[in-house]
Design a protein around this motif. Structure first.
Motif, PDB file in Angstrom:
ATOM      1  N   PRO A 225       0.825  -1.210   0.000  1.00 18.76           N
ATOM      2  CA  PRO A 225       0.000   0.000   0.000  1.00 18.76           C
ATOM      3  C   PRO A 225       0.858   1.259   0.000  1.00 18.76           C
ATOM      4  N   LEU A 226       0.434   2.250  -0.768  1.00 17.18           N
ATOM      5  CA  LEU A 226       1.227   3.467  -0.955  1.00 17.18           C
ATOM      6  C   LEU A 226       0.778   4.553   0.016  1.00 17.18           C
ATOM      7  N   SER A 227       0.974   4.302   1.279  1.00 17.74           N
ATOM      8  CA  SER A 227       0.568   5.236   2.321  1.00 17.74           C
ATOM      9  C   SER A 227       1.383   6.521   2.238  1.00 17.74           C
ATOM     10  N   SER A 228       0.790   7.591   2.736  1.00 23.08           N
ATOM     11  CA  SER A 228       1.435   8.893   2.714  1.00 23.08           C
ATOM     12  C   SER A 228       2.338   9.062   3.941  1.00 23.08           C
ATOM     13  N   MET A 229       3.579   9.547   3.702  1.00 26.17           N
ATOM     14  CA  MET A 229       4.548   9.770   4.778  1.00 26.17           C
ATOM     15  C   MET A 229       5.313  11.052   4.514  1.00 26.17           C
ATOM     16  N   LEU A 296      11.542  14.330  16.165  1.00 29.46           N
ATOM     17  CA  LEU A 296      12.773  14.944  15.671  1.00 29.46           C
ATOM     18  C   LEU A 296      13.884  14.872  16.719  1.00 29.46           C
ATOM     19  N   LYS A 297      13.515  15.082  17.968  1.00 36.00           N
ATOM     20  CA  LYS A 297      14.488  15.014  19.057  1.00 36.00           C
ATOM     21  C   LYS A 297      15.029  13.591  19.219  1.00 36.00           C
ATOM     22  N   ALA A 298      14.139  12.589  19.133  1.00 43.88           N
ATOM     23  CA  ALA A 298      14.549  11.188  19.294  1.00 43.88           C
ATOM     24  C   ALA A 298      15.490  10.753  18.179  1.00 43.88           C
ATOM     25  N   ILE A 299      15.291  11.264  16.970  1.00 49.28           N
ATOM     26  CA  ILE A 299      16.165  10.930  15.846  1.00 49.28           C
ATOM     27  C   ILE A 299      17.604  11.361  16.145  1.00 49.28           C
ATOM     28  N   LYS A 300      17.746  12.575  16.678  1.00 49.53           N
ATOM     29  CA  LYS A 300      19.086  13.084  17.007  1.00 49.53           C
ATOM     30  C   LYS A 300      19.684  12.329  18.191  1.00 49.53           C
ATOM     31  N   GLU A 301      18.872  12.112  19.229  1.00 48.20           N
ATOM     32  CA  GLU A 301      19.378  11.468  20.444  1.00 48.20           C
ATOM     33  C   GLU A 301      19.834  10.033  20.198  1.00 48.20           C
ATOM     34  N   ASN A 302      19.211   9.372  19.218  1.00 46.30           N
ATOM     35  CA  ASN A 302      19.528   7.974  18.947  1.00 46.30           C
ATOM     36  C   ASN A 302      20.407   7.795  17.704  1.00 46.30           C
ATOM     37  N   ASN A 303      21.024   8.911  17.267  1.00 46.91           N
ATOM     38  CA  ASN A 303      21.989   8.869  16.155  1.00 46.91           C
ATOM     39  C   ASN A 303      21.412   8.217  14.896  1.00 46.91           C
ATOM     40  N   MET A 304      20.171   8.575  14.571  1.00 50.99           N
ATOM     41  CA  MET A 304      19.483   7.995  13.421  1.00 50.99           C
ATOM     42  C   MET A 304      19.586   8.875  12.179  1.00 50.99           C
ATOM     43  N   THR A 305      20.428   9.897  12.224  1.00 48.41           N
ATOM     44  CA  THR A 305      20.476  10.889  11.146  1.00 48.41           C
ATOM     45  C   THR A 305      21.118  10.365   9.867  1.00 48.41           C
ATOM     46  N   GLY A 306      21.712   9.175   9.915  1.00 45.98           N
ATOM     47  CA  GLY A 306      22.385   8.641   8.731  1.00 45.98           C
ATOM     48  C   GLY A 306      21.468   7.866   7.801  1.00 45.98           C
ATOM     49  N   MET A 307      20.173   7.923   8.003  1.00 48.90           N
ATOM     50  CA  MET A 307      19.239   7.232   7.103  1.00 48.90           C
ATOM     51  C   MET A 307      17.954   8.040   6.973  1.00 48.90           C
ATOM     52  N   LEU A 308      17.108   7.631   6.050  1.00 54.83           N
ATOM     53  CA  LEU A 308      15.857   8.336   5.823  1.00 54.83           C
ATOM     54  C   LEU A 308      14.864   7.997   6.927  1.00 54.83           C
ATOM     55  N   ASN A 309      14.387   9.029   7.600  1.00 58.38           N
ATOM     56  CA  ASN A 309      13.402   8.858   8.670  1.00 58.38           C
ATOM     57  C   ASN A 309      12.098   9.522   8.264  1.00 58.38           C
ATOM     58  N   LEU A 310      11.027   8.749   8.272  1.00 64.06           N
ATOM     59  CA  LEU A 310       9.714   9.223   7.862  1.00 64.06           C
ATOM     60  C   LEU A 310       8.738   9.116   9.030  1.00 64.06           C
ATOM     61  N   ILE A 311       7.644   9.862   8.909  1.00 66.60           N
ATOM     62  CA  ILE A 311       6.584   9.780   9.895  1.00 66.60           C
ATOM     63  C   ILE A 311       5.266   9.647   9.148  1.00 66.60           C
ATOM     64  N   SER A 312       4.374   8.853   9.683  1.00 65.65           N
ATOM     65  CA  SER A 312       3.076   8.646   9.042  1.00 65.65           C
ATOM     66  C   SER A 312       2.343   9.973   8.906  1.00 65.65           C
ATOM     67  N   ALA A 313       1.768  10.184   7.725  1.00 61.30           N
ATOM     68  CA  ALA A 313       1.038  11.428   7.455  1.00 61.30           C
ATOM     69  C   ALA A 313      -0.344  11.082   6.916  1.00 61.30           C
ATOM     70  N   PRO A 314      -1.281  10.762   7.802  1.00 63.92           N
ATOM     71  CA  PRO A 314      -2.620  10.356   7.350  1.00 63.92           C
ATOM     72  C   PRO A 314      -3.291  11.429   6.491  1.00 63.92           C
ATOM     73  N   SER A 315      -3.997  10.955   5.461  1.00 69.59           N
ATOM     74  CA  SER A 315      -4.777  11.856   4.608  1.00 69.59           C
ATOM     75  C   SER A 315      -6.153  11.255   4.402  1.00 69.59           C
ATOM     76  N   ALA A 316      -6.966  11.912   3.624  1.00 69.91           N
ATOM     77  CA  ALA A 316      -8.324  11.415   3.372  1.00 69.91           C
ATOM     78  C   ALA A 316      -8.299  10.060   2.681  1.00 69.91           C
ATOM     79  N   ASN A 317      -7.253   9.801   1.900  1.00 70.81           N
ATOM     80  CA  ASN A 317      -7.187   8.566   1.116  1.00 70.81           C
ATOM     81  C   ASN A 317      -6.130   7.581   1.605  1.00 70.81           C
ATOM     82  N   SER A 318      -5.416   7.928   2.676  1.00 76.08           N
ATOM     83  CA  SER A 318      -4.301   7.087   3.093  1.00 76.08           C
ATOM     84  C   SER A 318      -4.111   7.151   4.599  1.00 76.08           C
ATOM     85  N   HIS A 319      -3.962   5.966   5.205  1.00 72.03           N
ATOM     86  CA  HIS A 319      -3.666   5.897   6.638  1.00 72.03           C
ATOM     87  C   HIS A 319      -2.755   4.713   6.876  1.00 72.03           C
ATOM     88  N   PHE A 320      -1.472   4.990   7.111  1.00 71.81           N
ATOM     89  CA  PHE A 320      -0.445   3.972   7.205  1.00 71.81           C
ATOM     90  C   PHE A 320      -0.790   2.884   8.220  1.00 71.81           C
TER      91      PHE A 320
END
Length: 363
Positions: A225-229, A296-320
């Motif tokens: 499924p092509l959910s929005s992020m 955003l704070k957790a990404i920095k604190e856990n040294n996750m900045t070296g990869m693509l980090n996404l967050i679910s972005a629900p829309s009328a047609n998409s809910h991850f």
């Protein structure tokens, strides 16, 4: 003299003259003690046989059922490691699940536990290891969870093919958890015709069939499924943007301690595949919009900045979370280069996940 002999025989063969309920209580009392050895179990079993009328088949079956119950407890408590378990296995009788006496026995005892012991014993007799033979379907604090294996699937197929309504209901209830933790792999999908044809209709059965409908779109080979992020800069993405790459996904949340604990292993696995150009490791947070600062704070604190980090972005047609049936985190996905699902219920970062990734890259 004849009267005295009759009284003596009544005492010796008490079960022969008792009502069915008393017979069960008599056996239950004999099997109620704690057993410290296999010999103790087999001695009780054979002593009961000696006191029975050989023609009283139901009583013999009940004795067999207790033997399986107590043997299963003993084997499980000792994690299959005691040496005398081998001799115990040779003396455990065979039994028929469809037998009415077995069904009556299960009504008065824990049907799920007894059945788990029964199938564990069958697998052990075939030479399986204890970990492979023990139940992998139910949640247990006694052992670490393990992936479902052929023994678990055989058990489910046998149960749903039987005529035992109590076991049908017991294991239909367990199927809810299996969908949540395993989705609908091929082995689960293959159970559906048996459930439809052999299990009596009920609200519980309809609930399980509804779960099949919900989870089948997430089966291997289906289009992801092509959910929005969104990324940390607010740019929109869907899995269609990564076509041509094998996608490895860690679904997490800032409030999930287990997710944070396992994240370094996920990043370590990413580093092991850094030489591959056709693979992408990314994370997807299910934190709410109001918690994006925490994300955003957790990404920095856990040294996750070296990869693509996404967050679910629900829309009328998409809910991850809805489209991927996210009932708990962490969850791990593997999606192939064509955007097809390999699994959205992958094992956590480790040897099993690494093997799945390597096989996917070869395809």
């Amino acid at each position: 003299m004849k009267i005295r002999i009759l009284i003596f025989l009544q005492f010796l063969y008490f079960p022969l003259f008792a009502q069915e309920g008393n017979i069960y209580q008599y056996l239950k009392q004999k099997w109620s003690k704690e057993f410290s050895s296999a010999k103790d179990i087999t001695t009780t079993y054979h002593d009961n046989i000696k006191r029975m009328d050989k023609k009283n088949i139901p009583l013999a079956i009940q004795n067999n059922c207790f033997m399986i119950l107590k043997s299963g407890e003993y084997i499980t408590q000792n994690k299959g490691e005691k040496e005398d378990i081998k001799s115990l296995l040779r003396q455990i009788p065979t039994i028929e699940l469809n037998d009415p006496t077995v069904a009556a026995f299960l009504q008065q005892n824990s049907p799920g536990q007894w059945t788990d012991y029964y199938y564990m014993i069958q697998a052990l007799k075939k030479g399986e290891t204890f970990d492979a033979a023990r139940d992998g379907i139910s949640i247990s604090t006694q052992f670490f969870a393990r992936p479902l294996n052929h023994n678990d699937y055989t058990k489910l197929k046998d149960i749903f093919s039987s005529n035992n309504k109590l076991l049908h209901d017991t294991y239909l209830e367990k199927m809810k958890f299996l969908f949540q933790t395993n989705g609908c792999p091929e082995e689960i999908a293959e159970l559906r015709p048996t459930i439809e044809s052999h299990v009596e209709d009920s609200p519980l059965k309809q609930e399980i069939l509804k779960l099949y409908t919900q989870y089948e779109p997430l089966s291997k080979g289906q289009s992801a499924p092509l959910s929005s992020m969104k990324d940390t800069n607010g740019k929109n993405y869907s899995f269609a943007d990564f076509r041509g790459k094998v996608i490895i996904v860690d679904v997490w949340a800032t409030w999930c301690c287990s997710c944070i604990e396992k994240m370094p292993k996920f990043m370590q696995l990413k580093d092991e595949f850094k030489q591959y150009k056709d693979i992408l490791f990314l994370t997807i947070s299910i934190d709410r919009k109001s918690d994006q600062d925490k994300w955003l704070k957790a990404i920095k604190e856990n040294n996750m900045t070296g990869m693509l980090n996404l967050i679910s972005a629900p829309s009328a047609n998409s809910h991850f979370e809805t489209e991927y049936q996210i009932n708990g985190v962490p969850r791990y996905f593997i999606i192939d280069k064509e955007g097809k699902i390999v699994t959205v219920f992958a094992p956590g970062p480790g040897k099993e996940m690494k093997a799945l990734i390597q096989n996917t890259l070869k395809q």
